[in-house]
Design an enzyme around this catalytic site. Sequence first.
Site, mmCIF file in Angstrom:
data_model
loop_
_atom_site.group_PDB
_atom_site.id
_atom_site.type_symbol
_atom_site.label_atom_id
_atom_site.label_comp_id
_atom_site.label_asym_id
_atom_site.label_seq_id
_atom_site.Cartn_x
_atom_site.Cartn_y
_atom_site.Cartn_z
ATOM 1 N N CYS A 246 17.927 115.790 -16.515
ATOM 2 C CA CYS A 246 16.597 115.161 -16.475
ATOM 3 C C CYS A 246 15.828 115.802 -15.329
ATOM 4 O O CYS A 246 15.534 116.993 -15.369
ATOM 5 C CB CYS A 246 16.687 113.648 -16.355
ATOM 6 S SG CYS A 246 17.573 113.048 -14.918
ATOM 7 N N ARG A 251 18.457 109.734 -14.871
ATOM 8 C CA ARG A 251 18.285 109.338 -16.265
ATOM 9 C C ARG A 251 19.353 109.990 -17.135
ATOM 10 O O ARG A 251 19.810 109.419 -18.113
ATOM 11 C CB ARG A 251 16.880 109.732 -16.765
ATOM 12 C CG ARG A 251 15.769 108.880 -16.204
ATOM 13 C CD ARG A 251 14.401 109.413 -16.594
ATOM 14 N NE ARG A 251 14.041 110.649 -15.918
ATOM 15 C CZ ARG A 251 12.929 111.343 -16.131
ATOM 16 N NH1 ARG A 251 12.078 110.933 -17.052
ATOM 17 N NH2 ARG A 251 12.666 112.440 -15.451
#
Lengths: 288, 144
Positions: A246, A251
């Site tokens: 990410c 994430r």
Amino acid sequence: MTAPVESRGYVHGEVLVSTDWVADRLSDASVRVIESNEDLLLYPSGHIPGAVQVDWTLDLNDQVRRDYLSREAFEALASRIGITPETTVVFYGDKNNWWACYAFWVFQLFGHTAARVMDGGRLKWEQEGRPMTREVPGYSATTYKTRERQDGPHRAFRNEVLAHIRAKGQLVDVRSPEEYSGARMHMPDYPNEGALRGGHIPGAKSIPWARAINPGDGTFKTAGELRDIYLQEQALKPAEPTIAYCRIGERSSHTWFVLKYLLGFTNVRNYDGSWTEWGNLVGAPIEK
Amino acid sequence: MLPATLREILDTFALVSDPADRAALLIDFADQFRQVPPHVAVPPFPKQRRVPACESEAYVWLVPQADGTANLHFAVENPSGVSAKALASILTSTLSGLTPEEIEQVSPDIVEQIFRQNISMGKGMGLMAMVQAVRALARAARQR
């Protein structure tokens, strides 16, 4: 109403526990509940009774190098939160468990496999009106001995990503579609943390992390729903080496958790250098 | 020129360097937060009152008074919006009762001074947007 965790068909479903499961074990000495958040004000403003806080910047990152904590620092952290290698640690937090999954992932670098994530995280616990407290628990310090950090099975570095591109390996970009296309270099409403170039790693598929969750309560979708997205629609193969990334790796640790445990991918790593490294790396190939 | 009461709060934050103590101070302010009273607005709140870029779903009102001053009110709809509630509480307690000209002097720089290391990645933008929204409302009230 979300289906019970046990009935959702996950490959390694034991790593995901419900709020009920946690509520039943609040005084179980073999279980330690750990809150990991993006927002540092949340834990002191109220948390699950007995839960300790592990902060991603202060506790899990090396304070000088861009890297994770050393074995000695991990042992000290484990001692401070009063766990032994046998303690079952249960992570939960804000932002649909981004940081909970990140902390879970860092604990795996040190082989603490007795680890769980609480489905729905802080949001679901609050929505259900369960007890919260401001009392910070004090646990007796433990002696925790572990091996050196082993990044290999769980973590990918830039040169490995380059080799992975050449081998046409599976890459999953979990950022927003705008970040993937290069239209923006940071999350919507977040500051640009300094990537010079926009776009994505060549060959990466765009599967934003949030597709794995039910937005109403932050719980994970069922295995069937997840297979529809990752296997059918995006044609990922669970037996092939896979790297997720990410912007800084938080994430993508959420997606790493989904692929590895909920869908049973056998070789999946998180590239925590992610876009803040790749988008600044001289000569690195970029696709737009 | 910042109003004296706001200056005092900023001075207090400047003196407290321990992150846990700063967090406790911020939570105290968040605890004092009061949602916009029903005589000003009731939910669902209109979209034009919503602070852009604020993930805590903050809404803001500036209500001119007969004596030429104005009162500020906020609504924070996200239960996890502790930072937004703390800032709203600081802004309403220090700026309400001032004239729009005085209110307009508040600068988004105060966000950095108040939150420092307690500010998480996405929050700074939303919190500064809350201050910007207050300024914009004060400017509009002044020009009316």
